[in-house]
Design an enzyme around this catalytic site. Structure first.
Site, mmCIF file in Angstrom:
data_model
loop_
_atom_site.group_PDB
_atom_site.id
_atom_site.type_symbol
_atom_site.label_atom_id
_atom_site.label_comp_id
_atom_site.label_asym_id
_atom_site.label_seq_id
_atom_site.Cartn_x
_atom_site.Cartn_y
_atom_site.Cartn_z
ATOM 1 N N TYR A 49 -14.921 7.952 -1.337
ATOM 2 C CA TYR A 49 -15.956 8.821 -1.279
ATOM 3 C C TYR A 49 -17.165 8.588 -0.428
ATOM 4 C CZ TYR A 49 -12.977 11.235 -4.767
ATOM 5 O OH TYR A 49 -12.057 12.012 -5.613
ATOM 6 N N GLU A 50 -17.810 9.364 0.290
ATOM 7 C CA GLU A 50 -18.824 8.990 1.248
ATOM 8 C C GLU A 50 -20.138 8.509 0.627
ATOM 9 O OE1 GLU A 50 -19.308 12.764 3.215
ATOM 10 O OE2 GLU A 50 -20.776 13.292 1.698
ATOM 11 N N SER A 51 -19.868 8.609 -0.769
ATOM 12 C CA SER A 51 -21.530 8.147 -1.474
ATOM 13 C C SER A 51 -21.365 6.370 -1.564
ATOM 14 C CB SER A 51 -21.281 8.595 -3.100
ATOM 15 O OG SER A 51 -20.016 8.561 -3.532
#
Lengths: 256, 282
Positions: A49-51
Site C-alpha cells: 500500500y502506498e502508505s
C-alpha cells in the site's frame, strides 16, 4: 448461490492475480480483491500500500490507505518518498490497481474533476498516486462499476494515462510498461484490442446480456470475436469475501 | 534547539499569518490538536501543504484560515469528499481558496528535495497526465547522461512543519514509529517546526539502531499532547477512529452544523481535551 454484481466484480479481479504478483493496492474494491486472492488461491501474493507498508497481510480491510492494521501486519514499513522512488518508480511492482470516476475507451482515467478544471462542477479527490502508478507498474488492472456516467466518450480530465489516443500512443509518452490489461466491472471483463488498444468486452458475467453492457457504456462498445462467460463465484470465494467484509465492518465500528 | 512549551506558545511563536505550513501525516500521526490551536489563534492567509489533506484541513479551510491548498489527494479516505474544502473551492465560503495540485510522487519527491537542500526534485512522472497542463510548477527536464525526459517540480520550502510523534526524550529528540509518511522530510524542509508527542520519556530505551528519530536540535518546539492525533491514530497507543471519520461527513456537509461542531470542540476546548483519546496499547 446468490451474489451481487459487486461481489462478481471483486471475485473476477481476485482470480486474475497469482502468487507471482507484487501488487500496488488501492483502497476499496482493489483492496478487497487483492486480499481475497491472498486468502484463497494466492497466499504468497505480495501486497503493497502506498502508505509505505511492504508485504502487508491485513486481517480486515483498511478504511484509509494508512490504517494501523497495514503497518502492524507488514514485513516492514518504509517512508512515503522511499515507497514512490525505490519501489514504484524502481520497477518492483508487477500489478497496479486503479479505479476512477470516469474511464474512456482507451482506459485513460479521471479522478480529478467533473467539468472544466478551473471551474469544476464537481471537485474530485485528485490523482494521488495514480499518475505514476499508471505508468510505473508492469501492468494495470482497473476495477470500477459500469454506467454511462463513468464509461464516457470523452474524459473531462486525464488524471492518469491508459493507452492515450490508442495504438502506440502510450510509447510516445515514453512509457514502456503494458498499461491496463484488464478492466473488471460489475457487468463484464474488458481487455484492450492488441493493436488499436480500444477496450473490448472479453467476457460477460453470468446472466448479463450484451445490451446491458451497451446501455452502460458512453461510446459504441465493441465485443471481442469470441466473448466468454465469467465463471460463477464459488461458495468458497463468496464465503471468504463476506467474512472479510464482516470483520471489516465490525472493526470500523459499523453496527450491522 | 527544541524547547518544551505549551501548545499555545508553540503556535504563537512558530506559525505566522501568510506562512506556508504543512501539517503532515499519511493518515497516521496527524497533528489534530496543533491544527485546532491554529484555528483558535485565528491564523489567516496560510498556504496549507499536505499530500493527503483530510479532516484537519477541512476544519482549517472551513474556518477561513487558508488562502491556498497544495495537495495530491484531497478527501476523507474511504468516505468521500471534504465538504468544507469543496464549499470553499467551488463556492468561495467562507473565503475563496486557490489550489496547487500534484501527484503523490511529485509531493514526496519535493519534500525529499527540500530536506536535501536541492532547488528541485526530478522523477519519472506525469507521463500522459494532464496535471502538467494546468500546473505551471510541473516542468520537464532532460537527463544530461541518457537524454531521458523527466518531470521536475520545485523543492518544498516550508515556513513551518507541524507533525505528531509517539515520544520525545528529555533532550527534545523525537521518535516516530509505524507509517512514517513524509514527516521527517517535512520537518527538514521547514524553517520552523512543531512536534506534538504522546509522552515525554527519560530515555527511548531499547530500540532498533535504525529507529526514525529527529534530533532535538532540528526542531523548534516540542509539546506533550496525549491523544493529539485523534481521530487519526498513534501506532502503539490508540487506533484510528474510523467511526469519527465517517461521522465527519454529516457534520461537515452543512455550514451551520460545521460551525456548531467547531464552537463546541475547538473554540470551546483546549489541547487537554485530546487526553480522553490517549491510551497506550498494552
Amino acid at each position: 448461490m446468490n451474489y451481487s454484481p459487486t461481489e462478481m466484480m471483486t471475485i473476477a479481479a481476485a482470480r486474475a492475480l497469482s502468487d507471482n504478483d507484487v501488487c500496488f493496492v488501492g483502497i476499496g474494491t482493489p483492496s478487497a480483491a487483492c486480499n481475497l486472492a491472498r486468502l484463497t488461491h494466492a497466499p504468497r501474493i505480495v501486497l503493497i500500500y502506498e502508505s509505505g507498508t511492504l508485504e502487508t497481510k491485513p486481517n480486515v480491510l483498511p478504511l484509509s490507505i494508512g490504517d494501523g492494521e497495514l503497518s502492524e501486519t507488514a514485513l516492514t514499513t518504509v517512508s512515503v518518498p522511499e515507497m514512490f522512488r525505490y519501489w514504484l518508480q524502481g520497477g518492483r511492482i508487477t500489478t497496479g490497481f486503479l479505479g476512477g470516476a470516469q474511464i474512456d475507451r482507451f482506459a485513460n482515467l479521471n479522478t480529478t474533476v467533473v467539468g472544466p478544471y478551473a471551474k469544476p462542477n464537481v471537485r474530485l479527490p485528485g490523482g494521488g498516486g495514480a499518475p505514476e502508478i499508471a505508468t510505473s507498474c508492469g501492468r494495470i488492472f482497473i476495477v470500477m462499476a459500469q454506467s454511462k456516467r463513468s464509461f464516457v466518450d470523452k474524459l473531462d480530465f486525464v488524471t492518469s494515462l491508459g493507452f492515450g489516443k490508442g495504438g502506440d500512443d502510450r510509447a510516445k509518452h515514453g512509457v514502456n510498461t503494458q498499461g491496463p490489461t484488464k478492466v473488471f466491472t460489475d457487468l463484464c471483463v474488458l481487455e484492450p484490442d492488441p493493436k488499436s488498444k480500444e477496450l473490448m468486452v472479453a467476457s460477460l458475467h453470468p446472466g448479463v446480456a450484451r445490451e446491458q453492457v451497451v446501455d452502460a457504456t458512453g461510446w459504441p462498445i465493441k465485443f471481442a470475436a469470441k466473448v466468454g462467460e465469467t465463471p460463477l463465484p464459488t461458495a468458497k470465494e463468496l464465503q471468504v469475501l463476506r467474512e472479510l467484509y464482516a470483520r471489516t465492518e465490525a472493526a470500523h465500528g459499523e453496527a450491522a | 534547539m527544541a524547547t518544551f512549551v505549551s501548545l499555545a506558545e508553540a503556535v504563537e511563536a512558530n506559525v505566522k499569518d501568510g506562512d506556508k505550513v504543512a501539517m503532515e501525516g499519511f493518515t497516521h500521526l496527524i497533528p489534530f490538536a496543533a491544527g485546532h490551536e491554529v484555528i483558535r489563534q485565528q491564523r489567516k492567509h496560510l498556504t496549507l501543504v499536505r499530500m493527503t489533506p483530510d479532516l484537519i484541513y477541512d476544519q482549517l479551510i472551513g474556518m477561513g484560515a487558508a488562502d491556498k491548498l497544495m495537495f495530491s489527494w484531497v478527501g476523507n479516505p474511504g468516505v468521500g469528499s471534504l465538504h468544507r474544502f469543496r464549499d470553499a473551492y467551488e463556492k468561495g465560503w467562507p473565503r475563496p481558496i486557490e489550489i496547487e495540485e500534484h501527484s503523490h510522487a511529485a509531493m514526496a519527491n519535493a519534500y525529499e528535495a527540500g530536506a536535501a537542500g536541492l532547488p528541485f526534485a526530478t522523477f519519472r512522472g506525469y507521463r500522459g497526465a494532464e496535471l502538467k497542463r494546468v500546473n505551471p510548477n510541473i516542468k520537464e527536464i532532460v537527463c544530461p547522461f541518457t537524454a531521458e525526459k523527466l518531470a521536475a517540480v520545485p523543492a518544498m520550502k516550508l515556513d513551518c512543519a507541524i507533525v505528531h510523534a509517539q515520544r520525545a526524550d528529555r533532550a527534545g529528540n523525537v521518535m516516530f514509529e509505524g507509517i512514517v509518511g513524509v514527516q521527517k522530510e517535512a520537518v527538514l524542509s521547514a524553517k520552523r517546526s512543531i512536534v506534538t508527542v504522546e509522552e515525554i520519556v527519560d530515555d527511548f530505551g531499547e530500540r532498533s539502531p535504525n529507529a526514525v528519530i529527529l534530533p532535538g536540535w532540528t526542531l523548534s518546539a516540542v509539546v506533550k499532547v496525549p491523544g493529539g492525533a485523534h481521530p487519526s491514530y498513534a501506532h502503539g497507543y490508540y487506533k484510528r477512529d474510523n467511526a469519527f471519520y465517517k461521522a465527519w461527513d454529516a457534520i461537515a456537509r452543512d455550514r451551520d452544523s460545521f460551525r456548531a461542531w467547531i464552537d463546541e470542540h475547538v473554540l470551546g476546548k483546549g489541547p487537554d481535551a485530546f487526553a480522553a483519546h490517549a491510551r497506550k496499547a498494552a
